[in-house]
Design a protein around this motif. Sequence first.
Motif, PDB file in Angstrom:
ATOM      1  N   GLU A 132       0.809  -1.216   0.000  1.00 24.56           N
ATOM      2  CA  GLU A 132       0.000   0.000   0.000  1.00 24.56           C
ATOM      3  C   GLU A 132       0.844   1.267   0.000  1.00 24.56           C
ATOM      4  OE1 GLU A 132      -2.384   0.378   3.485  1.00 24.56           O
ATOM      5  OE2 GLU A 132      -0.694   0.326   4.866  1.00 24.56           O
ATOM      6  N   ARG A 133       2.082   1.190   0.498  1.00 21.89           N
ATOM      7  CA  ARG A 133       2.925   2.380   0.578  1.00 21.89           C
ATOM      8  C   ARG A 133       3.488   2.791  -0.787  1.00 21.89           C
ATOM      9  NH1 ARG A 133       2.149   5.140   5.296  1.00 21.89           N
ATOM     10  NH2 ARG A 133       2.405   3.824   7.108  1.00 21.89           N
ATOM     11  N   CYS A 134       3.966   1.819  -1.568  1.00 24.33           N
ATOM     12  CA  CYS A 134       4.644   2.153  -2.821  1.00 24.33           C
ATOM     13  C   CYS A 134       3.978   1.544  -4.039  1.00 24.33           C
ATOM     14  CB  CYS A 134       6.110   1.718  -2.756  1.00 24.33           C
ATOM     15  SG  CYS A 134       6.300  -0.075  -2.596  1.00 24.33           S
ATOM     16  N   GLU A 135       2.934   0.735  -3.817  1.00 26.23           N
ATOM     17  CA  GLU A 135       2.161   0.093  -4.877  1.00 26.23           C
ATOM     18  C   GLU A 135       2.995  -0.866  -5.722  1.00 26.23           C
ATOM     19  OE1 GLU A 135      -0.341   2.714  -7.092  1.00 26.23           O
ATOM     20  OE2 GLU A 135      -1.497   3.269  -5.323  1.00 26.23           O
ATOM     21  N   THR A 136       4.079  -1.377  -5.147  1.00 26.09           N
ATOM     22  CA  THR A 136       4.882  -2.408  -5.819  1.00 26.09           C
ATOM     23  C   THR A 136       4.209  -3.759  -5.608  1.00 26.09           C
ATOM     24  OG1 THR A 136       6.897  -1.162  -5.403  1.00 26.09           O
ATOM     25  CG2 THR A 136       7.161  -3.510  -5.912  1.00 26.09           C
ATOM     26  N   GLU A 137       4.179  -4.586  -6.656  1.00 18.86           N
ATOM     27  CA  GLU A 137       3.611  -5.920  -6.517  1.00 18.86           C
ATOM     28  C   GLU A 137       4.485  -6.732  -5.562  1.00 18.86           C
ATOM     29  OE1 GLU A 137       2.681  -7.887 -10.220  1.00 18.86           O
ATOM     30  OE2 GLU A 137       1.953  -6.005 -11.103  1.00 18.86           O
ATOM     31  N   ILE A 138       3.834  -7.334  -4.590  1.00 17.64           N
ATOM     32  CA  ILE A 138       4.592  -8.056  -3.572  1.00 17.64           C
ATOM     33  C   ILE A 138       4.874  -9.489  -4.022  1.00 17.64           C
ATOM     34  CG2 ILE A 138       3.568  -6.688  -1.707  1.00 17.64           C
ATOM     35  CD1 ILE A 138       2.010  -9.400  -1.059  1.00 17.64           C
ATOM     36  N   GLU A 139       5.846 -10.104  -3.353  1.00 18.56           N
ATOM     37  CA  GLU A 139       6.126 -11.531  -3.512  1.00 18.56           C
ATOM     38  C   GLU A 139       5.985 -12.185  -2.149  1.00 18.56           C
ATOM     39  OE1 GLU A 139       6.399 -12.881  -6.320  1.00 18.56           O
ATOM     40  OE2 GLU A 139       6.797 -11.154  -7.612  1.00 18.56           O
ATOM     41  N   ILE A 140       5.827 -13.482  -2.147  1.00 15.88           N
ATOM     42  CA  ILE A 140       5.765 -14.229  -0.891  1.00 15.88           C
ATOM     43  C   ILE A 140       7.068 -15.013  -0.773  1.00 15.88           C
ATOM     44  CG2 ILE A 140       4.546 -15.992   0.429  1.00 15.88           C
ATOM     45  CD1 ILE A 140       2.012 -15.148  -1.123  1.00 15.88           C
ATOM     46  N   ILE A 141       7.885 -14.628   0.201  1.00 15.34           N
ATOM     47  CA  ILE A 141       9.227 -15.182   0.348  1.00 15.34           C
ATOM     48  C   ILE A 141       9.421 -15.667   1.783  1.00 15.34           C
ATOM     49  CG2 ILE A 141      11.691 -14.636   0.288  1.00 15.34           C
ATOM     50  CD1 ILE A 141      11.119 -12.564  -1.822  1.00 15.34           C
ATOM     51  N   PRO A 142       9.981 -16.842   1.988  1.00 11.56           N
ATOM     52  CA  PRO A 142      10.293 -17.280   3.358  1.00 11.56           C
ATOM     53  C   PRO A 142      11.406 -16.414   3.959  1.00 11.56           C
ATOM     54  CG  PRO A 142      10.305 -19.130   1.812  1.00 11.56           C
ATOM     55  CD  PRO A 142      10.295 -17.885   0.999  1.00 11.56           C
ATOM     56  N   MET A 143      11.124 -15.804   5.112  1.00 18.49           N
ATOM     57  CA  MET A 143      12.094 -14.951   5.795  1.00 18.49           C
ATOM     58  C   MET A 143      12.014 -15.215   7.287  1.00 18.49           C
ATOM     59  SD  MET A 143      13.519 -13.082   3.398  1.00 18.49           S
ATOM     60  CE  MET A 143      14.295 -11.776   4.336  1.00 18.49           C
ATOM     61  N   LYS A 144      13.129 -15.041   7.961  1.00 16.81           N
ATOM     62  CA  LYS A 144      13.135 -15.141   9.424  1.00 16.81           C
ATOM     63  C   LYS A 144      12.738 -13.781   9.980  1.00 16.81           C
ATOM     64  CE  LYS A 144      15.993 -17.729  11.849  1.00 16.81           C
ATOM     65  NZ  LYS A 144      17.170 -18.261  12.575  1.00 16.81           N
ATOM     66  N   GLU A 145      11.651 -13.756  10.754  1.00 15.79           N
ATOM     67  CA  GLU A 145      11.149 -12.508  11.313  1.00 15.79           C
ATOM     68  C   GLU A 145      10.651 -12.741  12.736  1.00 15.79           C
ATOM     69  OE1 GLU A 145      11.700  -9.903   9.726  1.00 15.79           O
ATOM     70  OE2 GLU A 145      11.474 -10.230   7.561  1.00 15.79           O
ATOM     71  N   TYR A 146      10.476 -11.632  13.458  1.00 19.71           N
ATOM     72  CA  TYR A 146       9.816 -11.689  14.761  1.00 19.71           C
ATOM     73  C   TYR A 146       8.311 -11.597  14.551  1.00 19.71           C
ATOM     74  CZ  TYR A 146      14.244 -11.034  17.210  1.00 19.71           C
ATOM     75  OH  TYR A 146      15.516 -11.199  17.700  1.00 19.71           O
ATOM     76  N   TYR A 147       7.574 -12.358  15.335  1.00 13.78           N
ATOM     77  CA  TYR A 147       6.113 -12.384  15.231  1.00 13.78           C
ATOM     78  C   TYR A 147       5.500 -12.072  16.585  1.00 13.78           C
ATOM     79  CZ  TYR A 147       6.614 -14.635  10.686  1.00 13.78           C
ATOM     80  OH  TYR A 147       6.934 -14.909   9.389  1.00 13.78           O
ATOM     81  N   LEU A 148       4.373 -11.339  16.540  1.00 11.95           N
ATOM     82  CA  LEU A 148       3.571 -11.110  17.737  1.00 11.95           C
ATOM     83  C   LEU A 148       2.318 -11.972  17.615  1.00 11.95           C
ATOM     84  CD1 LEU A 148       3.184  -9.376  20.351  1.00 11.95           C
ATOM     85  CD2 LEU A 148       1.819  -7.815  18.947  1.00 11.95           C
ATOM     86  N   LYS A 149       2.038 -12.742  18.625  1.00  7.43           N
ATOM     87  CA  LYS A 149       0.864 -13.624  18.576  1.00  7.43           C
ATOM     88  C   LYS A 149      -0.423 -12.793  18.495  1.00  7.43           C
ATOM     89  CE  LYS A 149       3.058 -17.346  21.234  1.00  7.43           C
ATOM     90  NZ  LYS A 149       3.022 -18.141  22.482  1.00  7.43           N
TER      91      LYS A 149
END
Length: 796
Positions: free
Chosen positions: A353-370
């Motif tokens: 929504e910020r830059c209107e670039t088409e996104i991809e779905i990529i496995p990444m290591k991230e922090y998650y909030l339940k």
Amino acid sequence: MIAGTRPLDFNPKIELKRWDFKIEDEVRSWWEKEDWWRFNVDSPKPKFVIDTPPPYPAPLWHIGAAVSYSLHDMIARAMRMLGYEVLYPIGFDRNGLPIELYVEKYLGLTPWKTDREKFLEACRKALDEFVENMKKVLKRLLIAADIDHPYLTDSPEYRAFTQATFIEAWKKGLVYEAERPNNWCPKCRTTIADAEVEYKERPGILAYIKFKVKETGEDLIIATTRPELLCACQAVIVHPEDERYKHLHGKHAIIPLYNREVPIIPHKLADPNFGTGAMMVCSFGDWRDVQLFRELRLKPIKAIDENGRMTECAGPIAGLKVKEAKKKIIEILKEQGLVVKVENIVHKVPVHERCETEIEIIPMKEYYLKQLEFKDVLRKYANEMKWQPERYKVNLLQWIDSVSMDWPISRRRFYATEIPVWTCKKCGYKYVPPPGKYYRPWKENPPIDKCPKCGANEWEGETRVFDTWMDSSVTVLYITRYMRDQRFWEETFLKGTKLRPQGYDIIRTWLYYSLLRVHQLTEKRAFDWVFINGMGLDEKGRKMSKRYGNVIKPEEILDKYGADATRFWIALEVKPGENYRVIENKIRGAHKFLTKLLNVARYISAFPIVEEADLSDSDKWILAELNETIEKVRKAYEEMDFHQAAEEIYHFVWDKLASHYIELSKKRARLMDERFNEEEAKGAWYALHQSLKNVLLMLAPIAPAITDYIWRQLYSKESIHAQELPKPKEEWKFEKELEMGRKIMELNSAVWKVKKEVLKRKLREPITLQELKENGVELPDLGGFQKDFYALHNIQ
């Protein structure tokens, strides 16, 4: 007759004949010296907390923002006059991607190629400039708040608070790190949450590609919009009831070019009506693929990297950007006779929504909030809160129902609050420090001597930052001083009424995340009220956008008409939760109303203020109309419906008071007719001043400058905004006179029409009862209205 009260001696105390909005600056200077708008936690009044949306500083602010913040200020002013002690802070939400994108585009500093400190300083400097301009606009809009001392979400104090809330969530076991598929923006090079994804219609292709069935040797045609992901295909699915493919269940397809075998699996997610009905399952074309990979326990292949380029596993298209790879692989497949056809289509694709670039779905290591385990309590909160308007509740409930994974809260950007975590280089232990300080792990050592787990003292500071909604979601806790001032927090958050005013477009982000985070931290509902405002459109009903060149800046309107006219137009035009069109002619009309009000006030200011008087039926009628208006306006303010309040005030002033009562009572009030004496004039003076005084009080939250200006000229040296909203009076419920007064208005119009259109006379010229009767106007028994009515129309 009183000496000095002959007709020509009624001199108005108000000299101004036309409202000059330059006076607004003078009126605002009065407020800055006074204290009626400042929050006092020790006040015995009930507390009302407005979690005002902190705007994101931008070089261009359009009229829609002015509308939103004017509405929020109207809420604050109305609630003060309804008897609340109002906490109404101003803040600026300065974290996140927009400023980074601005610095990249206009200053040429790329975050990955620029010294981090230098890049951050460039962001800060630009933000400071934007904030100063926005402060000026807020002041010009007559926002009654401490604009000179706002809170900033990028300040060390605020960032320390965000980090403290994260540390609290970490202690509660609500945060974890994991590698899993995420929305990835190749342009911004960061993970983004589902709430930051929009779907846009974009041109694309549907390629029909030949696969081979291993066991039978037959061709299996599969239609796909993502041919570049052939290398990541791990299965083919067909619908279990699709007769065309039942003989292939359990067999294997051979992927063209890559010559790998994948299973052909019957599955209900395959759509028999799309393409050929056979679908390849790739890691990861969309979230349906993600679901299938989990369900079918398929091993993902990373086909696209963090830069949006194809990885080595893509073979002949490796290293190409996705769009280039799509074209190239079609060319290769065509050369080998593996393409049946390619159709041009328009389809919805996910974009950032910020830059209107088409996104991809990529496995990444991230922090998650339940968040999944909190869906039930959030639904409960959604139903408990009062909504203005009510219909927007379903937007929140639908979003809560759609949440299917925990919130990825880490971002690989720079201008945001740092995640306060250090990792032990020897054993991988995650160290999270105590709250209270602003930590920058990417450039600081942890406040600990050695690893509690292995005793080592080498650390890797976290370079990632928080999703900006981690900061924005705790604004209500920050302004009520959670974890910093227990008594203040108890008086405001725990005991007060809490309001969230915001746009409908961020229900799924700001409102949702606020409810989630506040519950996780306090086990309380964040808000009692939700006020939703719509979006500003241009005259043709189009969204305002730099691309269309139709953005209207608030300054353009304020320079022409001033704040009061702009605000009165806002109240008249903007219904709660509705989109609205910005039409200059209507703003001009609002300015005309203010001049009408000033002229009414100027006329009334010529008469003495009397506290009591014997009332004629005409006086009783206008007071009854006033009483009804007070009741409706007060209710509208209690429900935060400024459109309804403005309409009621407008119709009372223009259609009843000015057009009828002032004309009806003029000769009596000014002692211009021998039929009237001073005691009868006093009744008019009383009714006129009561009407004006109460109109000013009712209109004050909407048009604060002109009302305060007139108020101090006539009624008090204390600001009108320090007064209470009027309440209906039992003694003004003149039902008989109210009914007759409305008939009198119809008769007035009828007589004026006969004089003007039929007899071609001036309205002040005489007319006989016979002439009226001959032209279809037969007067009923006018009772106590007769003297005023005959005097007004010069009936002989």
